[in-house]
Design a protein around this motif. Structure first.
Motif, PDB file in Angstrom:
ATOM      1  N   ALA A  52       0.826  -1.207   0.000  1.00  0.00           N
ATOM      2  CA  ALA A  52       0.000   0.000   0.000  1.00  0.00           C
ATOM      3  C   ALA A  52       0.865   1.263   0.000  1.00  0.00           C
ATOM      4  CB  ALA A  52      -0.928  -0.002   1.208  1.00  0.00           C
ATOM      5  N   GLY A  53       2.175   1.096  -0.097  1.00  0.00           N
ATOM      6  CA  GLY A  53       3.074   2.244  -0.163  1.00  0.00           C
ATOM      7  C   GLY A  53       3.526   2.759   1.185  1.00  0.00           C
ATOM      8  N   LYS A  54       3.232   2.016   2.245  1.00  0.00           N
ATOM      9  CA  LYS A  54       3.662   2.429   3.580  1.00  0.00           C
ATOM     10  C   LYS A  54       5.122   2.028   3.790  1.00  0.00           C
ATOM     11  CE  LYS A  54      -0.546   3.577   4.276  1.00  0.00           C
ATOM     12  NZ  LYS A  54      -1.342   3.715   5.447  1.00  0.00           N
ATOM     13  N   ALA A  55       5.826   2.816   4.557  1.00  0.00           N
ATOM     14  CA  ALA A  55       7.191   2.456   4.944  1.00  0.00           C
ATOM     15  C   ALA A  55       7.108   1.498   6.120  1.00  0.00           C
ATOM     16  CB  ALA A  55       7.975   3.703   5.330  1.00  0.00           C
ATOM     17  N   VAL A  56       7.857   0.411   6.054  1.00  0.00           N
ATOM     18  CA  VAL A  56       7.843  -0.581   7.121  1.00  0.00           C
ATOM     19  C   VAL A  56       9.275  -0.832   7.566  1.00  0.00           C
ATOM     20  CG1 VAL A  56       7.274  -2.948   7.777  1.00  0.00           C
ATOM     21  CG2 VAL A  56       5.778  -1.704   6.198  1.00  0.00           C
ATOM     22  N   LEU A  57       9.535  -0.650   8.841  1.00  0.00           N
ATOM     23  CA  LEU A  57      10.818  -1.015   9.438  1.00  0.00           C
ATOM     24  C   LEU A  57      10.554  -2.269  10.261  1.00  0.00           C
ATOM     25  CD1 LEU A  57      13.783  -0.531  10.053  1.00  0.00           C
ATOM     26  CD2 LEU A  57      13.069   1.012  11.896  1.00  0.00           C
ATOM     27  N   TYR A  58      11.081  -3.390   9.789  1.00  0.00           N
ATOM     28  CA  TYR A  58      10.838  -4.700  10.396  1.00  0.00           C
ATOM     29  C   TYR A  58      12.118  -5.114  11.105  1.00  0.00           C
ATOM     30  CZ  TYR A  58       8.869  -9.437  10.585  1.00  0.00           C
ATOM     31  OH  TYR A  58       8.348 -10.635  10.989  1.00  0.00           O
ATOM     32  N   ILE A  59      12.084  -5.145  12.415  1.00  0.00           N
ATOM     33  CA  ILE A  59      13.261  -5.463  13.221  1.00  0.00           C
ATOM     34  C   ILE A  59      13.066  -6.852  13.810  1.00  0.00           C
ATOM     35  CG2 ILE A  59      14.678  -4.779  15.193  1.00  0.00           C
ATOM     36  CD1 ILE A  59      13.364  -1.922  14.797  1.00  0.00           C
ATOM     37  N   SER A  60      14.018  -7.745  13.523  1.00  0.00           N
ATOM     38  CA  SER A  60      13.879  -9.099  14.029  1.00  0.00           C
ATOM     39  C   SER A  60      15.233  -9.780  14.099  1.00  0.00           C
ATOM     40  CB  SER A  60      12.954  -9.912  13.124  1.00  0.00           C
ATOM     41  OG  SER A  60      12.818 -11.236  13.608  1.00  0.00           O
ATOM     42  N   THR A  61      15.359 -10.697  15.028  1.00  0.00           N
ATOM     43  CA  THR A  61      16.547 -11.537  15.099  1.00  0.00           C
ATOM     44  C   THR A  61      16.346 -12.817  14.294  1.00  0.00           C
ATOM     45  OG1 THR A  61      15.750 -12.588  17.124  1.00  0.00           O
ATOM     46  CG2 THR A  61      17.197 -10.667  17.379  1.00  0.00           C
TER      47      THR A  61
END
Length: 109
Positions: A52-61
């Motif tokens: 949908a054009g959203k910025a996503v910061l996905y933080i994961s180990t």
């Protein structure tokens, strides 16, 4: 909410944040402790937000999660950014090297 299990609390908070329709969604360990069905649902919503054009910061180990979700992957070691890879260029070996600071990777724009 206090009577819900930890996983259900986590899903409720995630849903509440997405429902606010943010331009930037920052999630940290969004699937930790969830069952397989809930993991697929959370990752599906994250993908929908991205599409949908959203910025996503996905933080994961969880490397598998990061590689499945991300367009670009930033890697840190000892508190420093050691590389940013396009998903097409990212391999588990290269990411592992960047995580242990045994590889030298320029940060890509």
């Amino acid at each position: 909410m206090r009577f819900l299990s930890g996983g259900n609390q986590q899903k409720l908070i995630f849903a509440r944040e997405v429902e606010c329709d943010p331009d930037l969604l920052i999630v940290m360990q969004p699937c930790k402790g969830l069952d397989v069905g809930a993991i697929e649902a959370v990752q599906g919503v994250v993908r929908e937000q991205r599409q949908a054009g959203k910025a996503v910061l996905y933080i994961s180990t969880e490397l598998e999660e990061v590689m499945a979700i991300s367009d670009r992957i930033g890697v840190m070691c000892a508190g420093h950014l050691t590389g940013v890879l396009n998903r097409a260029d990212a391999t588990a070996d290269l990411i592992g090297s960047l995580m242990t600071s045994t590889a030298s990777q320029e940060v890509l724009s």
